[in-house]
Scaffold this active site. Structure first.
Site, mmCIF file in Angstrom:
data_model
loop_
_atom_site.group_PDB
_atom_site.id
_atom_site.type_symbol
_atom_site.label_atom_id
_atom_site.label_comp_id
_atom_site.label_asym_id
_atom_site.label_seq_id
_atom_site.Cartn_x
_atom_site.Cartn_y
_atom_site.Cartn_z
ATOM 1 N N GLY A 110 0.828 -1.214 0.000
ATOM 2 C CA GLY A 110 0.000 0.000 0.000
ATOM 3 C C GLY A 110 0.858 1.257 0.000
ATOM 4 C CB THR A 131 5.631 -6.538 4.251
ATOM 5 O OG1 THR A 131 4.578 -7.465 4.538
ATOM 6 C CG2 THR A 131 6.287 -6.976 2.950
ATOM 7 C CG ASP A 133 2.053 -9.779 4.665
ATOM 8 O OD1 ASP A 133 2.028 -10.481 5.689
ATOM 9 O OD2 ASP A 133 1.314 -8.784 4.500
ATOM 10 C CG MET A 175 -0.468 -12.703 10.377
ATOM 11 S SD MET A 175 0.069 -11.109 11.030
ATOM 12 C CE MET A 175 -1.273 -10.746 12.155
HETATM 13 O O1 F6P Z 1 0.745 -6.868 6.222
HETATM 14 C C1 F6P Z 1 1.127 -7.350 7.450
HETATM 15 C C2 F6P Z 1 -0.033 -8.005 8.152
HETATM 16 O O2 F6P Z 1 0.424 -8.428 9.407
HETATM 17 C C3 F6P Z 1 -0.679 -9.147 7.386
HETATM 18 O O3 F6P Z 1 0.054 -10.327 7.464
HETATM 19 C C4 F6P Z 1 -2.027 -9.211 8.065
HETATM 20 O O4 F6P Z 1 -2.990 -9.754 7.202
HETATM 21 C C5 F6P Z 1 -2.309 -7.742 8.328
HETATM 22 O O5 F6P Z 1 -1.076 -7.091 8.352
HETATM 23 C C6 F6P Z 1 -3.024 -7.466 9.620
HETATM 24 O O6 F6P Z 1 -3.379 -6.124 9.604
HETATM 25 P P1 F6P Z 1 -3.771 -5.225 10.849
HETATM 26 O O7 F6P Z 1 -2.499 -4.811 11.521
HETATM 27 O O8 F6P Z 1 -4.462 -4.043 10.235
HETATM 28 O O9 F6P Z 1 -4.651 -6.050 11.725
#
Ligand code: F6P
Length: 336
Positions: A110, A131, A133, A175
């Protein structure tokens, strides 16, 4: 030169190491001034900025979270790249007030898109991918990922003994958002028997067969690693759904664990600390040579940069020819 630096999106280990790398290299080597912008892009809207010093960036290398705070504040409308008028005015006012020459934006997918839109709006930007991810396109690795893999594989290790003691199936959800990098790397490192990724469709019968075949070979327990992003029926979480289906399919007692935010917390691994320092340093080099609109990247073991125009709107996904999947399949691991 005056640099503004911000961290945006979900936090991860290594953010503070990167802030430290940018600040120390910019201040000590290039004689630049660095201004910390609090809570991601929101700090630009709220004029929440402070001058960073050598003193304020000491002790950051090993620290989790981010001293600047973060948010998922969006500056641009979803479908078009047009910036909200009031947000644009507020943000430009802040940048002008502090006479910032450019921004270093540290974030995930993002953030890369928002940074590109900022560049289109006339602001000089350089970005650094972070990240857990590992889904940012254009880089082989984002910092934060190695730390999360280490935390998740440690958790999987711990499930082995309890799974074996109770002769159960243990399902662990990690995640990764829409991609399976974290499930693949932690699942393989943690010795998962079944690893499910969003990129590979699964069949519950083959999962059941894998578990039953293990029993026939004298292994009455199994470890199933699932990425949070796998396809599930409306309203069902990945681990919950897979655990229910396994129990129904095999009759085996099955338990689920959702690892959650532990994966994003705490100190970065040595690998992430060094990547963070290298990426931070490269971002400053780009600024010093006036090479804006770029994301710092790791490619084939070298720190390079890629145009944001190439990165934005793309997602880095796992492909089924990934070496870990190819070798994993040869070992008998089920990927769906
Ligand atoms: O992008 C990092 C992450 O931890 C993802 O793995 C997970 O889906 C998301 O963020 C969780 O988001 P939030 O912090 O908004 O709950």
């Amino acid at each position: 030169m005056k640099i503004g630096i911000l961290t945006s999106g979900g936090d991860c280990p290594g953010l503070n190491s990167t802030i430290r790398g940018v600040c120390k290299i910019a201040m000590n080597h290039y004689d630049m001034e660095v201004y910390g912008i609090y809570n991601g892009f929101r700090g630009l809207l709220d004029d929440d900025i402070t001058r960073l010093t050598d003193e304020s960036t000491t002790g950051l290398l090993t620290m989790g979270g981010t001293i600047l705070g973060t948010s998922r504040e969006k500056l641009f409308r979803k479908r078009s790249s047009s910036i909200n008028d009031h947000k644009s005015a507020a943000m430009l006012k802040t940048i002008e007030k502090h006479e910032l020459d450019c921004l270093v934006c540290i974030g995930g997918t993002g953030t890369q898109k928002t940074a590109f839109d900022l560049m289109e709006a006339g602001i000089k930007v350089v970005t650094i991918p972070k990240t857990i991810d590992n889904d940012v396109w254009g880089t082989d690795m984002s910092f934060g990922f190695d730390s999360a893999v280490s935390i998740a594989s440690d958790a999987i290790d711990r499930l082995h003994s309890t799974a074996s003691a109770h002769q159960r199936v243990m399902v662990i959800e990690v995640m990764g958002h829409k991609t399976g990098w974290l499930a693949l790397y932690s699942g393989m490192a943690g010795g998962g028997d079944i690893i499910l990724l969003p990129e590979i469709p699964f069949n519950i019968h083959s999962i059941g067969d894998t578990i039953i075949n293990r029993l026939k070979k004298g292994k009455p327990y199994s470890i199933v690693v699932v990425a949070e992003g796998i396809a599930t029926p409306e309203g069902k979480k990945a681990a919950q759904y897979i655990a229910e289906e396994i129990e129904y399919e095999t009759g085996f007692e099955t338990r689920e664990t959702v690892l959650g935010y532990i994966q994003r917390g705490g100190s970065p691994t040595a690998y992430d600390r060094n990547i963070a320092t290298l990426m931070g340093g490269h971002a400053v080099e780009l600024i010093s040579s006036g090479d804006f609109g770029k994301m710092v990247a790791l490619r084939d073991g070298r720190i390079v940069s890629v145009p944001l125009a190439e990165v934005k709107d793309k997602l880095r996904e796992v492909t089924s020819d990934h070496d870990l999947i190819v070798q994993g399949k040869k070992m008998g691991i089920c990927f769906g």
